[in-house]
Design a protein around this motif. Structure first.
Motif, mmCIF file in Angstrom:
data_model
loop_
_atom_site.group_PDB
_atom_site.id
_atom_site.type_symbol
_atom_site.label_atom_id
_atom_site.label_comp_id
_atom_site.label_asym_id
_atom_site.label_seq_id
_atom_site.Cartn_x
_atom_site.Cartn_y
_atom_site.Cartn_z
ATOM 1 N N SER A 177 -4.398 -20.897 28.893
ATOM 2 C CA SER A 177 -5.663 -20.226 28.595
ATOM 3 C C SER A 177 -6.260 -19.655 29.877
ATOM 4 N N ALA A 178 -7.226 -18.753 29.719
ATOM 5 C CA ALA A 178 -7.879 -18.174 30.897
ATOM 6 C C ALA A 178 -8.707 -19.244 31.611
ATOM 7 N N PRO A 179 -8.775 -19.199 32.940
ATOM 8 C CA PRO A 179 -9.623 -20.160 33.663
ATOM 9 C C PRO A 179 -11.096 -19.952 33.312
ATOM 10 N N ASN A 180 -11.893 -21.005 33.470
ATOM 11 C CA ASN A 180 -13.321 -20.940 33.150
ATOM 12 C C ASN A 180 -14.151 -20.372 34.289
ATOM 13 N N GLN A 181 -13.687 -20.602 35.512
ATOM 14 C CA GLN A 181 -14.453 -20.174 36.673
ATOM 15 C C GLN A 181 -13.537 -19.665 37.777
ATOM 16 N N LEU A 182 -14.101 -18.813 38.608
ATOM 17 C CA LEU A 182 -13.422 -18.401 39.831
ATOM 18 C C LEU A 182 -14.332 -18.768 40.997
ATOM 19 N N ALA A 183 -13.791 -19.472 41.969
ATOM 20 C CA ALA A 183 -14.563 -19.876 43.146
ATOM 21 C C ALA A 183 -13.994 -19.192 44.381
ATOM 22 N N PHE A 231 -10.584 -14.589 52.269
ATOM 23 C CA PHE A 231 -11.323 -15.526 51.427
ATOM 24 C C PHE A 231 -10.357 -16.525 50.802
ATOM 25 N N ILE A 232 -10.810 -17.760 50.648
ATOM 26 C CA ILE A 232 -10.035 -18.760 49.902
ATOM 27 C C ILE A 232 -10.526 -18.712 48.458
ATOM 28 N N VAL A 233 -9.604 -18.497 47.539
ATOM 29 C CA VAL A 233 -9.945 -18.282 46.130
ATOM 30 C C VAL A 233 -9.367 -19.413 45.291
ATOM 31 N N VAL A 274 -10.282 -12.174 35.001
ATOM 32 C CA VAL A 274 -10.234 -12.861 36.294
ATOM 33 C C VAL A 274 -10.422 -11.843 37.424
ATOM 34 N N ALA A 275 -9.824 -10.672 37.286
ATOM 35 C CA ALA A 275 -9.946 -9.636 38.311
ATOM 36 C C ALA A 275 -11.402 -9.185 38.459
ATOM 37 N N GLU A 276 -12.115 -9.064 37.336
ATOM 38 C CA GLU A 276 -13.526 -8.670 37.384
ATOM 39 C C GLU A 276 -14.361 -9.743 38.079
ATOM 40 N N ALA A 277 -14.094 -11.005 37.758
ATOM 41 C CA ALA A 277 -14.838 -12.108 38.386
ATOM 42 C C ALA A 277 -14.598 -12.123 39.890
ATOM 43 N N TYR A 278 -13.368 -11.849 40.302
ATOM 44 C CA TYR A 278 -13.039 -11.806 41.729
ATOM 45 C C TYR A 278 -13.827 -10.708 42.436
ATOM 46 N N GLN A 279 -13.851 -9.520 41.846
ATOM 47 C CA GLN A 279 -14.576 -8.409 42.445
ATOM 48 C C GLN A 279 -16.073 -8.710 42.524
ATOM 49 N N HIS A 280 -16.601 -9.303 41.462
ATOM 50 C CA HIS A 280 -18.023 -9.642 41.418
ATOM 51 C C HIS A 280 -18.373 -10.635 42.527
ATOM 52 N N CYS A 281 -17.528 -11.646 42.680
ATOM 53 C CA CYS A 281 -17.756 -12.676 43.694
ATOM 54 C C CYS A 281 -17.680 -12.072 45.098
ATOM 55 N N LYS A 282 -16.709 -11.208 45.305
ATOM 56 C CA LYS A 282 -16.533 -10.595 46.626
ATOM 57 C C LYS A 282 -17.727 -9.709 46.982
ATOM 58 N N GLU A 283 -18.219 -8.956 45.997
ATOM 59 C CA GLU A 283 -19.395 -8.115 46.234
ATOM 60 C C GLU A 283 -20.608 -8.970 46.611
ATOM 61 N N LEU A 284 -20.741 -10.119 45.937
ATOM 62 C CA LEU A 284 -21.855 -11.021 46.240
ATOM 63 C C LEU A 284 -21.761 -11.552 47.673
ATOM 64 N N ILE A 285 -20.542 -11.885 48.087
ATOM 65 C CA ILE A 285 -20.354 -12.399 49.450
ATOM 66 C C ILE A 285 -20.682 -11.322 50.480
ATOM 67 N N TYR A 286 -20.165 -10.102 50.267
ATOM 68 C CA TYR A 286 -20.433 -9.023 51.211
ATOM 69 C C TYR A 286 -21.929 -8.719 51.297
ATOM 70 N N LYS A 287 -22.590 -8.840 50.162
ATOM 71 C CA LYS A 287 -24.045 -8.618 50.143
ATOM 72 C C LYS A 287 -24.756 -9.682 50.976
ATOM 73 N N GLU A 288 -24.305 -10.923 50.847
ATOM 74 C CA GLU A 288 -24.983 -12.018 51.546
ATOM 75 C C GLU A 288 -24.605 -12.113 53.017
ATOM 76 N N THR A 289 -23.514 -11.467 53.408
ATOM 77 C CA THR A 289 -23.152 -11.511 54.833
ATOM 78 C C THR A 289 -24.145 -10.737 55.682
ATOM 79 N N ASN A 290 -24.941 -9.882 55.045
ATOM 80 C CA ASN A 290 -25.961 -9.118 55.772
ATOM 81 C C ASN A 290 -27.262 -9.905 55.936
#
Length: 407
Positions: A177-183, A231-233, A274-290
């Motif tokens: 089944s699809a994973p529930n979360q991406l960290a 990033f460690i995923v 899963v690919a969408e969740a990864y992109q979303h998470c990465k965008e959030l990280i790049y936003k917070e690095t500022n």
């Protein structure tokens, strides 16, 4: 030497097969002989034979039954039927059991040589294939992490079909089944190009970060890997909450003295999401690095202490050794929200998690998320979510969309 067993109730037939050719010429040895099917089965299993010459008509257990048993217990064993002209129709059943050949009684040496040569070639070919498979398996095991990482990278970049994902999840013994979360784990010093660390030390620290984080996630099924950006995923089949996130961050700081931030994104809608969740998470990280170090530390402090009802802007500012006015202005400027809203958001996230995953009374939940009274908590919850906490719990499934938007 390939081990051969002759099973026939007629001694003269066994002797004829045994003496008709030089077995060592074919790298074979007559390891045993049997005059009935039961004895043959016992000897075959005991010696783990490679070749069975079997008569169809034997006492105790006939040849067909013996071959069925051998096929179950020694599936790689090659089998040759010993038959007479009047038994050939009966021998057709043996052919369905995937016998390699048959020889007619009385034994003709030249025919026996041809049959044995063919059996030898089949055994050698099977041995080569098994060796190739063994070597391939060893290479896969040696490079298992690399192969899994390549699969995961293609997965998070949306390069695989759902069918390809399912097949490889099975290979890596992961749920279908699809994973529930991406960290995602963001190691700040790596992205800041910390000059005191050489490449070797960085790789060792990456390895240690992955090991510690994976150990802390051991109660949940997951696969952890590193992406091309650094990033460690982790794809997680299960749920981890803010408490686990803080535990990972604290443990990495305590044992490795590295500053990390863990980000979580829920996955809904199938394998390709899963690919969408990864992109979303990465965008959030790049936003917070500022975000400035002061604001980032303030956010971290709030996440770790929101359950304290005495948490205030002044107490956080004191901990960071800055003025409350300065901290408030920086948070509003960089995050777009006030200190109070940030604390409330952290408390509401935890409250929703407790309401939907536990049966704790409302008053206990209010205490755990930092409110001194149930009334104050209920008022804040209704103002944030739109309904009181008891109603949310009763009809949580109806308010799933509200929950997702808040998280």
């Amino acid at each position: 030497m390939w081990k051969v067993l002759i099973a026939d109730d007629e001694p003269i037939i066994r002797e004829g097969i045994r003496e008709a050719i030089n077995w060592r010429e074919f790298d074979m040895e007559i390891i045993a002989e049997a005059e009935d099917g039961e004895e043959a089965l016992e000897l075959a299993v005991y010696h783990e034979i490679h070749v069975l010459f079997v008569d169809l008509n034997m006492p105790m257990m006939d040849g067909i039954t013996l071959m069925r048993q051998i096929r179950e217990k020694l599936p790689a064993c090659r089998m040759v039927v010993i038959t007479g002209y009047d038994e050939f129709t009966y021998a057709q059943e043996a052919i369905r059991l995937q016998v390699d050949d048959y020889i007619l009684k009385p034994t003709h040496p030249q025919h026996l040589r041809e049959v044995v040569m063919k059996i030898k070639q089949a055994l050698e070919q099977g041995f080569k294939q098994n060796e190739y498979i063994r070597m391939l398996s060893e290479q896969v095991q040696k490079n298992f992490s690399l192969i899994r990482q390549q699969f995961c990278l293609k997965w998070i970049h949306g390069e695989l079909t759902e069918k390809e994902i399912m097949a490889q999840l099975s290979f890596f013994q992961l749920p279908s089944s699809a994973p529930n979360q991406l960290a995602m784990i963001y190691w700040q010093d790596f992205f800041n190009h910390q000059p005191l660390l050489n490449d070797r030390d960085k790789q060792l620290l990456f390895f240690a970060i992955e090991n510690i984080a994976s150990e802390l996630l051991s109660t949940d099924c997951h696969v952890m890997f590193r992406d091309t950006a650094g990033f460690i995923v982790a794809c997680i089949w299960g749920q981890i909450d803010e408490g686990m996130i803080r535990t990972i961050e604290k443990t990495l700081k305590q044992y490795l003295n590295v500053q990390t931030n863990v980000y979580i994104q829920s996955i809904e809608g199938g394998m390709r999401k899963v690919a969408e969740a990864y992109q979303h998470c990465k965008e959030l990280i790049y936003k917070e690095t500022n975000i400035s170090p002061i604001v980032r530390r303030a956010k971290q402090y709030i996440q770790e202490h929101f359950s304290n009802p005495k948490l205030t802007l002044e107490s956080v500012a004191q901990f960071l050794n800055v003025s409350p006015v300065y901290l408030s202005r920086m948070m509003k400027q960089e995050l777009g929200v006030s200190f109070v809203n940030l604390v409330t958001e952290a408390r509401m996230k935890k409250a929703i998690q407790l309401l939907t995953s536990t049966k704790l009374p409302i008053y206990e939940i209010s205490e755990q998320v930092g409110y001194e009274t149930q009334h104050y908590f209920s008022t804040a919850f209704k103002k944030t979510v739109g309904i009181p906490p008891n109603q949310y719990r009763k009809g949580a499934f109806l308010f799933k969309e509200i929950h997702e938007n808040l998280l």
